[in-house]
Write a protein that holds these residues in place. Structure first.
Motif, PDB file in Angstrom:
ATOM      1  N   UNK A 236       0.830  -1.198   0.000  1.00 50.08           N
ATOM      2  CA  UNK A 236       0.000   0.000   0.000  1.00 50.08           C
ATOM      3  C   UNK A 236       0.870   1.256   0.000  1.00 50.08           C
ATOM      4  N   UNK A 237       2.045   1.179   0.630  1.00 49.02           N
ATOM      5  CA  UNK A 237       2.985   2.301   0.581  1.00 49.02           C
ATOM      6  C   UNK A 237       3.403   2.591  -0.861  1.00 49.02           C
ATOM      7  N   UNK A 238       3.687   1.562  -1.620  1.00 44.25           N
ATOM      8  CA  UNK A 238       4.093   1.780  -3.014  1.00 44.25           C
ATOM      9  C   UNK A 238       2.927   2.299  -3.854  1.00 44.25           C
ATOM     10  N   UNK A 239       1.704   1.869  -3.531  1.00 46.60           N
ATOM     11  CA  UNK A 239       0.523   2.350  -4.238  1.00 46.60           C
ATOM     12  C   UNK A 239       0.351   3.861  -4.047  1.00 46.60           C
ATOM     13  N   UNK A 240       0.658   4.349  -2.847  1.00 42.44           N
ATOM     14  CA  UNK A 240       0.526   5.772  -2.535  1.00 42.44           C
ATOM     15  C   UNK A 240       1.877   6.503  -2.570  1.00 42.44           C
ATOM     16  N   UNK A 241       2.837   5.928  -3.262  1.00 42.19           N
ATOM     17  CA  UNK A 241       4.155   6.549  -3.477  1.00 42.19           C
ATOM     18  C   UNK A 241       4.813   6.985  -2.174  1.00 42.19           C
ATOM     19  N   UNK A 242       4.719   6.134  -1.158  1.00 37.91           N
ATOM     20  CA  UNK A 242       5.327   6.355   0.160  1.00 37.91           C
ATOM     21  C   UNK A 242       4.896   7.661   0.818  1.00 37.91           C
ATOM     22  N   UNK A 243       3.670   8.089   0.559  1.00 34.53           N
ATOM     23  CA  UNK A 243       3.134   9.315   1.163  1.00 34.53           C
ATOM     24  C   UNK A 243       2.404   9.054   2.484  1.00 34.53           C
ATOM     25  N   UNK A 244       2.255   7.790   2.860  1.00 38.23           N
ATOM     26  CA  UNK A 244       1.594   7.466   4.117  1.00 38.23           C
ATOM     27  C   UNK A 244       2.628   7.577   5.230  1.00 38.23           C
ATOM     28  N   UNK A 245       2.311   8.351   6.231  1.00 34.97           N
ATOM     29  CA  UNK A 245       3.184   8.505   7.400  1.00 34.97           C
ATOM     30  C   UNK A 245       2.624   7.624   8.511  1.00 34.97           C
ATOM     31  N   UNK A 246       3.339   6.573   8.849  1.00 36.62           N
ATOM     32  CA  UNK A 246       2.889   5.612   9.850  1.00 36.62           C
ATOM     33  C   UNK A 246       3.264   6.103  11.239  1.00 36.62           C
ATOM     34  N   UNK A 247       2.337   6.027  12.171  1.00 34.98           N
ATOM     35  CA  UNK A 247       2.528   6.520  13.528  1.00 34.98           C
ATOM     36  C   UNK A 247       2.847   5.349  14.461  1.00 34.98           C
ATOM     37  N   UNK A 248       4.134   5.135  14.687  1.00 32.86           N
ATOM     38  CA  UNK A 248       4.576   4.023  15.534  1.00 32.86           C
ATOM     39  C   UNK A 248       4.398   4.320  17.020  1.00 32.86           C
ATOM     40  N   UNK A 249       4.111   5.580  17.371  1.00 32.68           N
ATOM     41  CA  UNK A 249       3.974   5.942  18.782  1.00 32.68           C
ATOM     42  C   UNK A 249       2.587   5.633  19.336  1.00 32.68           C
ATOM     43  N   UNK A 250       1.604   5.424  18.464  1.00 31.63           N
ATOM     44  CA  UNK A 250       0.248   5.114  18.936  1.00 31.63           C
ATOM     45  C   UNK A 250       0.186   3.720  19.536  1.00 31.63           C
ATOM     46  N   UNK A 251      -0.707   3.573  20.486  1.00 28.66           N
ATOM     47  CA  UNK A 251      -0.904   2.280  21.137  1.00 28.66           C
ATOM     48  C   UNK A 251      -1.649   1.315  20.219  1.00 28.66           C
ATOM     49  N   UNK A 252      -1.414   0.038  20.426  1.00 31.13           N
ATOM     50  CA  UNK A 252      -2.171  -1.011  19.753  1.00 31.13           C
ATOM     51  C   UNK A 252      -3.563  -0.994  20.357  1.00 31.13           C
ATOM     52  N   UNK A 253      -4.609  -1.041  19.523  1.00 34.14           N
ATOM     53  CA  UNK A 253      -5.971  -0.934  20.040  1.00 34.14           C
ATOM     54  C   UNK A 253      -6.817  -2.129  19.626  1.00 34.14           C
ATOM     55  N   UNK A 254      -7.856  -2.363  20.387  1.00 34.65           N
ATOM     56  CA  UNK A 254      -8.826  -3.401  20.069  1.00 34.65           C
ATOM     57  C   UNK A 254      -8.531  -4.715  20.764  1.00 34.65           C
ATOM     58  N   UNK A 255      -9.531  -5.583  20.794  1.00 26.60           N
ATOM     59  CA  UNK A 255      -9.352  -6.906  21.393  1.00 26.60           C
ATOM     60  C   UNK A 255      -8.546  -7.816  20.461  1.00 26.60           C
TER      61      UNK A 255
END
Length: 120
Positions: free
Chosen positions: A41-60
């Protein structure tokens, strides 16, 4: 027995992405698959997605969002996300190997370790 599946949510197109009939026997395999889908998906959007590694894992554990990202880093836009789904194995589920990655960033490696610990 529990199986795991990796999914990527495309916030821009508002649809999910997964490899059809891809179930994994361990959380680590599912995270590896999720990282491969992230790369796709990063290559599909030409590496314009900024991933936030500082956010907590959520959900069950049944539907855990492990990483969020935003197009061009705009947090007001709809989020992209990596998700691991766990479910009871059924007869029609076939276990497959994850897509092999040639290299993994240190941020992705840390996230993988954290998520695998959460499933134990």
């Amino acid at each position: 027995m529990v199986v795991y599946q990796a999914r990527v949510g495309d916030g821009f197109r508002e649809k999910g992405l997964k490899r059809t009939n891809s179930y994994f026997s361990t959380p680590k395999e599912a995270v590896t698959e999720a990282l491969a889908l992230k790369k796709k998906i990063d290559s599909l959007y030409k590496n314009e997605i900024k991933w936030d590694y500082s956010e907590e894992v959520t959900g069950p554990a049944e539907k855990m969002k492990i990483l969020k990202g935003y197009l061009s880093g705009h947090e007001k836009s709809k989020a992209f996300y990596l998700q691991i789904i766990s479910m009871k194995r059924q007869e029609e589920f076939s276990i497959v190997p994850p897509i092999k990655l040639k290299n993994i960033s240190s941020d992705d490696e840390k996230m993988m370790t954290k998520v695998v610990k959460l499933f134990k």
